[in-house]
Design an enzyme around this catalytic site. Structure first.
Site, short mmCIF file in Angstrom:
data_model
loop_
_atom_site.label_atom_id
_atom_site.label_comp_id
_atom_site.label_asym_id
_atom_site.label_seq_id
_atom_site.Cartn_x
_atom_site.Cartn_y
_atom_site.Cartn_z
N CYS A 65 0.77 -1.16 0.07
CA CYS A 65 -0.10 -0.03 -0.11
C CYS A 65 0.88 1.27 0.12
O CYS A 65 1.80 1.35 0.79
CB CYS A 65 -0.88 0.08 1.33
SG CYS A 65 -1.92 1.60 1.44
N CYS A 74 -3.03 -0.73 8.97
CA CYS A 74 -2.06 -2.03 9.07
C CYS A 74 -0.86 -1.38 9.70
O CYS A 74 -0.68 -0.30 9.69
CB CYS A 74 -1.81 -2.25 7.43
SG CYS A 74 -3.09 -2.90 6.47
N CYS A 149 -7.86 0.17 -0.77
CA CYS A 149 -7.13 -0.34 0.61
C CYS A 149 -6.81 -1.81 0.06
O CYS A 149 -7.73 -2.75 -0.33
CB CYS A 149 -8.24 -0.46 1.49
SG CYS A 149 -7.85 -1.12 2.99
N GLN A 186 -18.01 -11.85 10.97
CA GLN A 186 -16.44 -11.81 11.30
C GLN A 186 -15.83 -10.97 10.04
O GLN A 186 -16.76 -11.11 8.98
CB GLN A 186 -15.82 -12.94 11.43
CG GLN A 186 -15.81 -13.55 12.93
CD GLN A 186 -14.73 -12.78 13.84
OE1 GLN A 186 -14.02 -11.85 13.18
NE2 GLN A 186 -14.60 -13.47 14.85
N GLU A 236 -27.12 -15.36 24.67
CA GLU A 236 -26.75 -14.03 24.30
C GLU A 236 -27.41 -12.78 24.82
O GLU A 236 -28.84 -12.95 25.14
CB GLU A 236 -26.89 -13.95 22.65
CG GLU A 236 -26.64 -12.63 21.92
CD GLU A 236 -25.41 -12.05 22.35
OE1 GLU A 236 -25.09 -10.79 22.64
OE2 GLU A 236 -24.36 -12.68 21.98
N ASP A 281 -17.19 -16.90 23.10
CA ASP A 281 -16.25 -15.94 22.28
C ASP A 281 -16.88 -14.52 22.78
O ASP A 281 -17.56 -13.91 22.04
CB ASP A 281 -17.02 -16.14 20.99
CG ASP A 281 -16.27 -15.25 19.71
OD1 ASP A 281 -15.41 -14.65 19.96
OD2 ASP A 281 -16.78 -15.40 18.47
N CYS A 307 -10.18 -12.47 21.03
CA CYS A 307 -9.47 -11.48 20.07
C CYS A 307 -8.53 -10.48 20.78
O CYS A 307 -7.81 -9.70 20.10
CB CYS A 307 -10.60 -10.52 19.18
SG CYS A 307 -11.69 -9.48 20.40
#
Length: 350
Positions: A65, A74, A149, A186, A236, A281, A307
């Site tokens: 990029c 990034c 991108c 995701q 949930e 998760d 994550c």
């Protein structure tokens, strides 16, 4: 000042040592010899900016990029993909040892993404007063404009090209999505399929007739789990997500799934003692309340999708105090060209 970069750390910077203090250098690579300028001093460590590469590391590669290093999207385009995978595993292992107090953590090689580029199925664009369209500059709210991108899906780049004029006249940003469905998805669909398969594979290695799934969302893992487990109770707190999951259940014809709207700790208190395995998760902040309830209910197996290595390690430390042992952990590279680490951990009660 000239330093040699020894390693990569969570957050994306390279780390060097100078006169007994750590020096963190963004956009450096392990093995680089670099000239840097100190921009901030802290007790025990220094922050520096890269001025020049004196000797490039063997893993250094040309970024794809043209605004890499300016745009904040990034951090690792300058590092070969094989090295990115290696360091994500090392960073996860170091964090599990340092924060989780787990001796010699069993971390497997990172699972590569099917696509290293053009994998993101959504992009959040910003617009400034001059009509520039792009992402924010690293560490600021200044908009950095770009033609396309390198990590966004081709369909999104095409939409940006077609709508740039319209978007530039907006008084606020806009989110472009390749995924048009309802509910959470995701950001890397191909790798998400691999993660689902991995969760089911690991679950299949332990008793799994009854499964409790926490933070089920609208069913990202649920229906894959239903195909391998005898019964799945999915919980949930978000009512809209539960409604979406219920509609998906009709399409999937998953008769062995129950959805409940409740928070994770209450779900474990109510259902945990009946479950052979608990799958969770949580968001980036982790789930300390649920971990406390799991330590009381003591299901045989816990599969934890995370994550954030730091909150994962904190929660795993609490589980280890309760008698659980980390069987294995694996980085699942959901975010190539960035420092972000998705991981799956499997724990068993001693």
């Amino acid at each position: 000042m000239r330093v040699t970069i020894e390693k990569l750390v969570h957050g994306g910077s390279g780390m060097a040592a100078h006169e007994g203090r750590k020096v963190f250098v963004p956009f450096s690579a392990p093995g680089d010899v670099v000239e840097v300028e100190i921009v901030a001093e802290h007790p025990g460590y220094l922050e520096a900016e890269l001025l020049a590469i004196v000797e490039p590391a063997p893993c250094r590669t040309a970024p794809r990029c043209p605004v890499f290093g300016v745009c904040g999207g990034c951090q690792w385009q300058h590092i070969s993909y094989e090295a990115q995978l290696e360091w994500k595993g090392r960073i996860l292992a170091e964090t599990l040892a340092r924060v989780g107090k787990i001796d010699d953590p069993p971390v497997l090689r990172a699972l590569p993404s099917p696509m290293q580029w053009n994998y993101r199925d959504r992009m959040q664009l910003h617009v400034d007063s001059r009509g520039r369209v792009g992402y924010y500059r690293r560490g600021s709210k200044e908009v950095v404009e770009f033609e396309e991108c390198a990590i966004a899906a081709e369909a999104l780049n095409r939409e940006l090209r077609e709508r740039r004029g319209e978007i530039s006249r907006r008084d606020r940003g806009i989110a472009l999505r390749a995924h048009r469905g309802e509910g959470f998805s995701q950001i890397n669909p191909g790798q998400n399929e691999n993660l689902r398969a991995l969760v089911c594979e690991w679950l299949g290695q332990v008793p799994h007739s009854s499964v409790l799934e926490l933070h089920a969302g609208s069913g990202n893992f649920t229906f894959a789990l239903a195909r391998v487990a005898g019964s799945v109770i999915a919980t949930e707190i978000d009512g809209r997500a539960v409604a979406l999951a219920a509609r998906a259940q009709e399409r999937e014809r998953a008769c062995n799934v129950q959805f409940h709207r409740m928070d994770d700790a209450r779900a474990v208190i109510r259902f945990g003692r009946f479950a052979e395995a608990v799958i969770l998760d949580p968001p980036r902040k982790g789930c300390p309340e649920a971990i406390g309830a799991i330590a009381e209910a003591l299901p045989r197996t816990v599969l934890y999708v995370s994550c954030d290595p730091a909150t994962l390690s904190r929660d795993l430390r609490s589980l280890s105090v309760a008698g659980y042992r980390l069987i294995r952990a694996m980085p699942v590279d959901m975010f190539p060209q960035t420092f972000h680490i998705e991981a799956l951990a499997m724990l068993s009660r001693s």
